[in-house]
Design an enzyme around this catalytic site. Structure first.
Site, PDB file in Angstrom:
ATOM      1  N   MET A   1       5.044   8.167   0.025  1.00 30.20           N
ATOM      2  CA  MET A   1       4.419   8.121   1.325  1.00 30.20           C
ATOM      3  C   MET A   1       3.373   7.032   1.317  1.00 30.20           C
ATOM      4  O   MET A   1       2.231   7.329   1.092  1.00 30.20           O
ATOM      5  CB  MET A   1       3.820   9.491   1.603  1.00 30.20           C
ATOM      6  CG  MET A   1       3.190   9.767   2.941  1.00 30.20           C
ATOM      7  SD  MET A   1       2.384   8.487   3.786  1.00 30.20           S
ATOM      8  CE  MET A   1       0.759   8.946   3.979  1.00 30.20           C
ATOM      9  N   PRO A   2       3.765   5.816   1.516  1.00 28.61           N
ATOM     10  CA  PRO A   2       2.728   4.805   1.657  1.00 28.61           C
ATOM     11  C   PRO A   2       2.051   4.877   3.022  1.00 28.61           C
ATOM     12  O   PRO A   2       2.707   5.085   4.035  1.00 28.61           O
ATOM     13  CB  PRO A   2       3.483   3.478   1.525  1.00 28.61           C
ATOM     14  CG  PRO A   2       4.781   3.829   0.879  1.00 28.61           C
ATOM     15  CD  PRO A   2       5.080   5.227   1.334  1.00 28.61           C
ATOM     16  N   LEU A   3       0.747   4.740   3.003  1.00 29.48           N
ATOM     17  CA  LEU A   3      -0.021   4.548   4.224  1.00 29.48           C
ATOM     18  C   LEU A   3      -0.313   3.057   4.294  1.00 29.48           C
ATOM     19  O   LEU A   3      -0.982   2.514   3.417  1.00 29.48           O
ATOM     20  CB  LEU A   3      -1.322   5.342   4.179  1.00 29.48           C
ATOM     21  CG  LEU A   3      -2.357   5.031   5.264  1.00 29.48           C
ATOM     22  CD1 LEU A   3      -1.800   5.298   6.654  1.00 29.48           C
ATOM     23  CD2 LEU A   3      -3.628   5.817   5.018  1.00 29.48           C
TER      24      LEU A   3
END
Length: 129
Positions: A1-3
């Site tokens: 889950m990259p932000l």
């Protein structure tokens, strides 16, 4: 889950910015193997004086098309990171005409207990994700 936090200088139209976001998301899916729908992107536009992005002594000349990506992500392999940098630069250059010199990327690793996607829960730890 990259932000993904993406910073650009004002002046690009909505279609350009949407394509920038779409390309970054597609490269994320390909290189990090994240699931469809794992899309967290925040784009901020700045006045030119608000972005002072020099070259760290590398001799890189920047333009007002500079794009700075800051990604907060679960740990990724070096191979995946290098693929992300390369594919992002290549696709942005080929599809948007962004000079590769105008792309800066910084990845910050974190762990499962560093995320809450809502409801005050740590979904990676509770098994919901």
């Amino acid at each position: 889950m990259p932000l993904m936090r993406i910073d650009v200088i004002k002046g690009h139209d909505e279609a350009y910015l949407k394509q920038l976001l779409d390309i970054a998301y597609e490269v994320q899916l390909e290189t990090f193997g994240t699931p469809q729908g794992d899309r967290y992107q925040v784009l901020t536009q700045h006045e030119p004086f608000e972005m002072q992005i020099l070259d760290t002594g590398l001799g890189i000349e920047r333009s007002n098309d500079i794009v700075v990506f800051n990604l907060v992500s679960r740990p990724r392999t070096t191979k995946a990171k290098i693929a992300f940098y390369d594919q992002l630069a290549t696709r942005l250059h080929e599809e948007l005409g962004l000079r590769k010199e105008d792309l800066v990327v910084s990845l910050i690793g974190n762990h499962d207990d560093d995320w809450s996607f809502g409801h005050g829960e740590a979904q990676f730890l509770t098994g919901k994700l």
